[in-house]
Scaffold this motif. Structure first.
Motif, PDB file in Angstrom:
ATOM      1  N   GLN A 273       0.995  -1.166   0.206  1.00 20.31           N
ATOM      2  CA  GLN A 273       0.070   0.077  -0.183  1.00 20.31           C
ATOM      3  C   GLN A 273       0.861   1.264   0.014  1.00 20.31           C
ATOM      4  OE1 GLN A 273      -2.672  -0.687   3.489  1.00 20.31           O
ATOM      5  NE2 GLN A 273      -4.081  -1.258   1.865  1.00 20.31           N
ATOM      6  N   LEU A 274       2.016   0.976   0.088  1.00 19.93           N
ATOM      7  CA  LEU A 274       3.199   2.208   0.283  1.00 19.93           C
ATOM      8  C   LEU A 274       3.656   2.408  -1.137  1.00 19.93           C
ATOM      9  CD1 LEU A 274       4.757   1.698   3.702  1.00 19.93           C
ATOM     10  CD2 LEU A 274       2.761   3.128   3.317  1.00 19.93           C
ATOM     11  N   ASP A 275       4.195   3.481  -1.595  1.00 17.79           N
ATOM     12  CA  ASP A 275       4.790   3.595  -2.788  1.00 17.79           C
ATOM     13  C   ASP A 275       6.456   3.224  -2.697  1.00 17.79           C
ATOM     14  OD1 ASP A 275       4.891   4.159  -5.429  1.00 17.79           O
ATOM     15  OD2 ASP A 275       5.275   6.355  -5.261  1.00 17.79           O
ATOM     16  N   LEU A 276       6.447   1.908  -2.509  1.00 18.43           N
ATOM     17  CA  LEU A 276       7.730   1.569  -2.386  1.00 18.43           C
ATOM     18  C   LEU A 276       8.130   0.629  -3.642  1.00 18.43           C
ATOM     19  CD1 LEU A 276       7.785  -0.077   1.203  1.00 18.43           C
ATOM     20  CD2 LEU A 276       9.087   1.873   0.558  1.00 18.43           C
ATOM     21  N   ASP A 277       9.662   0.570  -3.895  1.00 17.67           N
ATOM     22  CA  ASP A 277      10.023  -0.244  -4.830  1.00 17.67           C
ATOM     23  C   ASP A 277       9.763  -1.620  -4.639  1.00 17.67           C
ATOM     24  OD1 ASP A 277      11.684   0.182  -7.489  1.00 17.67           O
ATOM     25  OD2 ASP A 277      12.702  -1.846  -6.095  1.00 17.67           O
ATOM     26  N   TYR A 278       9.306  -2.279  -5.855  1.00 20.35           N
ATOM     27  CA  TYR A 278       8.992  -3.756  -5.599  1.00 20.35           C
ATOM     28  C   TYR A 278      10.042  -4.861  -4.944  1.00 20.35           C
ATOM     29  CZ  TYR A 278       5.134  -1.695  -7.907  1.00 20.35           C
ATOM     30  OH  TYR A 278       3.844  -0.789  -8.254  1.00 20.35           O
ATOM     31  N   THR A 279      11.288  -4.511  -5.358  1.00 24.68           N
ATOM     32  CA  THR A 279      12.472  -5.192  -5.049  1.00 24.68           C
ATOM     33  C   THR A 279      12.658  -5.215  -3.410  1.00 24.68           C
ATOM     34  OG1 THR A 279      14.013  -3.435  -5.546  1.00 24.68           O
ATOM     35  CG2 THR A 279      13.680  -5.089  -7.150  1.00 24.68           C
ATOM     36  N   ILE A 280      12.383  -3.729  -3.077  1.00 22.64           N
ATOM     37  CA  ILE A 280      12.397  -3.440  -1.327  1.00 22.64           C
ATOM     38  C   ILE A 280      11.505  -4.644  -0.742  1.00 22.64           C
ATOM     39  CG2 ILE A 280      12.252  -1.756   0.285  1.00 22.64           C
ATOM     40  CD1 ILE A 280      13.583   0.161  -1.541  1.00 22.64           C
ATOM     41  N   ILE A 281      10.403  -4.514  -1.124  1.00 22.53           N
ATOM     42  CA  ILE A 281       9.160  -5.239  -0.615  1.00 22.53           C
ATOM     43  C   ILE A 281       9.625  -6.768  -0.667  1.00 22.53           C
ATOM     44  CG2 ILE A 281       6.725  -5.854  -0.782  1.00 22.53           C
ATOM     45  CD1 ILE A 281       6.022  -3.422  -1.815  1.00 22.53           C
ATOM     46  N   LYS A 282      10.297  -7.120  -1.724  1.00 24.83           N
ATOM     47  CA  LYS A 282      10.610  -8.613  -1.622  1.00 24.83           C
ATOM     48  C   LYS A 282      11.665  -8.950  -0.827  1.00 24.83           C
ATOM     49  CE  LYS A 282      10.541 -12.415  -4.405  1.00 24.83           C
ATOM     50  NZ  LYS A 282       9.894 -13.290  -4.970  1.00 24.83           N
TER      51      LYS A 282
END
Ligand SMILES: Nc1ncnc2c1ncn2[C@@H]1O[C@H](COP(=O)(O)OP(=O)(O)O)[C@@H](O)[C@H]1O
Ligand code: SF4
Ligand SMILES: [Mg+2]
Lengths: 451, 136
Positions: B28-37
């Motif tokens: 839900q946050l505007d984060l880079d997907y690699t960071i979420i991963k």
């Protein structure tokens, strides 16, 4: 974000605001307002779950008018194997093809003819790519959109290769051009079981012209062909006489579940049904080293045999296709070298997808601080909501309502439990509550006592 | 913003619940997907370690605009030799745990690889505390 084209449309005049579609939608793309279902463009993936469940057929799938084929000199019906399997097996493919020609097409070409080339290219991609594994098939456009909006972190796993439909359409254009037909004279019409395919064709990637001139819904052609079949004489037609070439036995099954994955070496898996796929992708997002090389994911139960615009029972359709493939494998005469082998090198460059971008629908805000603030608010709101997911607020569940409130799409008082609470405290008059409910469900559901 | 979860040792059917929840929040946050991963993979491994090796534990995840700090505290056997445990392929997982598909000895190395910082404190016979930080 609203540059998502959708094939599914809700007809307000017919919609009774029953909220069945809102509750089944896998991406929570529907709300009820003023007694009508409303579609949120940036969330809809055109899977057609809403179309299937609507009790009053208020959801329609846009198509091109059949009469649009006639201005073209060459009128090609591009038909999937699923179409032939809509009819009892006493009707041969040759006879069904004949019926299509009688309707006004000049050529009939089966989409699965394009599967050979796609299989070959998929195998190549799998041999090359190490980082992007598992490769997720892009065969099903509803799944491509599901990944874009709900699993943006997985977008780079999507295989950048077009499906057999494109291969077949491009090939047939080449084939007719070889015989002297010009581009303008040739109309290629895709007879489809699939809303998502329509949406994808109507919104091709930037700077690309679709090789397909128009789409015609399968249920409509089914009716037209049925009439011809009943009127026709005995079945003498031979499939091979009527079509340029026929797909091989493995190709015929391409659009069924395991149709692709069974043709691909390595660790592969096939999943059908949009809710099943969603659950699996949730898991995939969590894994450091996914155990698969290739994933065939399809939005419809029984894959395209269960496409929204099919008429026949999906299990019967699938079984007919399997029986056809078995016969085809046994019958040596069918194993003629495919005419499709010509112009492979010209078609190949046209089958690559340039890029698929993530289009997250979950982002609360572009600004990180603001998004965090909204997240906190959602949490606080959820603590006040009853968590019964009744949908009486016009949103698909308490979580969705909390998000809608924070995004300014709804208010706290939309919740009927909150209304009672506020009324008890004297903060809300019953008349005002009634007005709020009317704004969601329409006046007649409250005012009309003898409905 | 703080999230807390209880993690139950031995309950493999629930392993991954906390990381899946945190994943939903991060999406839900505007984060880079690699960071979420990276967050999700490291948290998942830490969660599974409590399920596989300890009796019970808690996770506290703190999200602010520039990073996430995840603290996993468990009551369990502790880790006698942390350097050994950090070695790729090192595992004391029981055959039962291996049969469940866990215990490849890659958990801690994967956390190390995905996190910006990893701090492990452990007392044998008492428990283990992991602090994992991923910067946004
Ligand atoms: N929370 C914990 N409590 C006790 N021992 C642990 C804990 N986490 C890790 N270990 C020890 O460290 C070893 C390596 O952990 P890890 O790299 O995750 O591999 P695995 O869990 O597959 O065995 C484990 O086998 C175990 O002996
Ligand atoms: S499974 Fe087939 S019919 Fe269903 S959405 Fe996907 S491509 Fe379309
Ligand atoms: Mg582990």
């Amino acid at each position: 974000m609203s540059d998502f084209h959708h094939a599914l449309k809700i007809v307000d005049e017919l919609c009774i605001g029953c909220s069945k579609c809102m509750n089944i939608c896998p991406t929570h793309a529907i709300r009820v307002r003023n007694g009508k279902a409303r579609l949120m463009d940036n969330r809809c993936i055109d899977c057609g779950e809403c179309y299937r469940i609507c009790p009053v057929s208020a959801i329609i799938i846009e198509q091109d008018d059949f009469s649009r084929i006639f201005p073209f000199k060459y009128r090609v019906a591009l038909v999937p194997a699923v179409f032939f399997a809509q009819f009892p097996s006493k009707y041969s493919i040759g006879r069904i093809t004949q019926a299509l020609l009688e309707l006004g097409f000049t050529h009939v070409f089966e989409i699965e003819n394009g599967a050979r080339l796609i299989r070959q290219e998929t195998r190549k991609l799998l041999a090359e790519n190490r980082d992007e594994k598992p490769l997720i098939s892009t065969f099903c456009p509803a799944i491509v959109r599901l990944v874009q909006v709900k699993f943006p972190a997985l977008v780079h796993h999507l295989m950048l290769l077009k499906p057999p439909l494109d291969a077949a359409a491009i090939w047939f254009r080449h084939h007719l051009e070889q015989q002297g037909a010009s581009r303008e004279e040739t109309g290629i019409f895709y007879v489809t079981q699939c809303a998502a395919k329509i949406a994808a064709i109507k919104s091709p990637a930037e700077g690309e012209a679709s090789p397909i001139s128009g789409v015609i819904n399968m249920d409509e052609i089914y009716n037209k062909v049925s009439v011809k079949l009943q009127a026709a004489e005995e079945d003498h037609a031979q499939a091979n006489d009527k079509q340029v070439t026929m797909p091989g036995s493995a190709d015929v099954l391409w659009s069924l579940t395991t149709g692709e994955s069974s043709q691909i070496p390595g660790k592969r898996m096939a999943i059908d049904g949009v809710h099943n796929v969603t659950n699996f992708l949730e898991k995939l997002e969590q894994e450091e080293h996914p155990a698969f090389d290739f994933l065939e994911l399809r939005a419809c139960d029984e894959s395209c045999a269960g496409g929204v615009l099919t008429t026949e029972n999906r299990f019967l359709t699938a079984e007919r296709m399997r029986s056809r493939a078995r016969k085809c494998a046994a019958d040596e005469s069918q194993k003629q070298p495919s005419a499709m082998l010509y112009f492979d090198h010209e078609i190949l460059p046209l089958l690559t997808i340039a890029e698929i971008k993530p289009r997250s629908m979950m982002k609360l805000d572009e600004d990180m601080g603001e998004a965090l603030r909204k997240m906190k608010m959602i949490r606080q709101i959820l603590q006040m909501l009853p968590m019964v997911d009744c949908g009486a607020c016009g949103s698909p569940g308490c979580q969705a309502l909390a998000e809608d409130i924070v995004q300014g799409r709804a208010m706290m008082e939309n919740c009927i439990f909150i209304q009672r609470r506020y009324e008890q405290k004297g903060m809300l008059k019953p008349e005002v509550s009634a007005e709020i409910v009317k704004k969601i469900w329409g006046a007649n559901k409250i005012d009309n006592e003898n409905k | 913003m703080t999230f807390t979860y209880e993690i139950e040792g031995g309950n493999f059917s629930r392993a991954g619940t906390a990381s899946s929840d945190i994943k939903k929040a991060l999406k839900q946050l505007d984060l880079d997907y690699t960071i979420i991963k990276r967050v999700v993979v490291s948290l998942y491994e830490a969660e599974v370690n409590i399920v596989a090796h300890a009796r019970r534990g808690t996770l506290t995840a703190d999200i602010d605009p520039d990073r996430i700090v995840m603290v996993l505290d468990d009551q369990g056997p502790g880790i006698p030799d942390i350097d050994a445990a950090m070695t790729a392929g090192f595992s004391t997982a029981s055959s039962r745990v291996r049969e469940m598909g866990f215990g490849a000895g890659m958990g801690l190395p994967n956390i190390k690889k995905n996190a910006d910082s990893l701090n492990i404190q452990s007392t044998v016979g008492v428990g283990t505390r992991l602090e994992i930080v991923v910067n946004f």
